[in-house]
Design a protein around this motif. Structure first.
Motif, PDB file in Angstrom:
ATOM      1  N   TYR A  93      38.143  28.489  44.967  1.00  0.00           N
ATOM      2  CA  TYR A  93      36.484  28.579  44.818  1.00  0.00           C
ATOM      3  C   TYR A  93      35.830  29.892  44.819  1.00  0.00           C
ATOM      4  CZ  TYR A  93      36.622  23.670  44.185  1.00  0.00           C
ATOM      5  OH  TYR A  93      36.951  22.117  43.525  1.00  0.00           O
ATOM      6  N   TYR A  94      35.275  30.340  44.219  1.00  0.00           N
ATOM      7  CA  TYR A  94      34.738  31.701  44.008  1.00  0.00           C
ATOM      8  C   TYR A  94      33.210  31.384  44.030  1.00  0.00           C
ATOM      9  CZ  TYR A  94      39.312  33.456  42.804  1.00  0.00           C
ATOM     10  OH  TYR A  94      40.883  33.460  42.451  1.00  0.00           O
ATOM     11  N   CYS A  95      32.485  31.999  44.531  1.00  0.00           N
ATOM     12  CA  CYS A  95      30.903  32.348  44.274  1.00  0.00           C
ATOM     13  C   CYS A  95      30.863  33.487  43.689  1.00  0.00           C
ATOM     14  CB  CYS A  95      30.219  32.382  45.809  1.00  0.00           C
ATOM     15  SG  CYS A  95      30.393  33.845  46.776  1.00  0.00           S
ATOM     16  N   LYS A  96      29.487  33.364  42.943  1.00  0.00           N
ATOM     17  CA  LYS A  96      29.086  34.498  41.843  1.00  0.00           C
ATOM     18  C   LYS A  96      27.486  34.603  42.267  1.00  0.00           C
ATOM     19  CE  LYS A  96      28.595  36.229  37.391  1.00  0.00           C
ATOM     20  NZ  LYS A  96      29.186  35.801  36.088  1.00  0.00           N
ATOM     21  N   MET A  97      27.062  35.799  42.360  1.00  0.00           N
ATOM     22  CA  MET A  97      25.651  36.051  42.455  1.00  0.00           C
ATOM     23  C   MET A  97      25.145  37.030  41.462  1.00  0.00           C
ATOM     24  SD  MET A  97      24.718  35.504  46.506  1.00  0.00           S
ATOM     25  CE  MET A  97      25.357  34.655  47.723  1.00  0.00           C
TER      26      MET A  97
END
Length: 114
Positions: A93-97
């Motif tokens: 799982y990767y977060c992106k902003m």
């Protein structure tokens, strides 16, 4: 320099819950969209959920009703509460902003056993 640090992944049995967090630090301006993506082995990275600066959320059909995304703008942090987990939720799982451009975290492994 902008850094995104994820936490909260792990191994859980089917039906269990996990909560992911992703905090941004560094040269940050107003963050527009915060989101979570996942990549299962042998598959492309896909959107799980994202949330706008106004709080509007968007979910993949496969997680609707089970996952909840939220954000704390004061802390530049996005969360993903994952309930009723299934083996098919397994992946990194990767977060992106997004502010000016997209920034990615390093990823956190989520493994759901049957």
């Amino acid at each position: 320099q902008v850094q995104l640090v994820e936490s909260g992944g792990g191994l859980v049995q089917a039906g269990g819950s996990l909560r992911l967090s992703c905090a941004a630090s560094g040269m940050i301006s107003s963050i527009n969209v915060m989101g979570w993506y996942r990549q299962a082995p042998g598959k492309q990275r896909e959107l799980v959920a994202d949330i706008s600066s106004g709080g509007g959320a968007n979910y993949a059909d496969s997680v609707k009703g089970r996952f909840t995304i939220s954000r704390d703008n004061a802390k530049n942090t996005v969360y993903l509460q994952m309930n009723s987990l299934k083996p098919e939720d397994t992946g990194v799982y990767y977060c992106k902003m997004t502010f000016g451009r997209g920034y990615w975290g390093q990823g956190t492994q989520v493994t759901v056993s049957s």
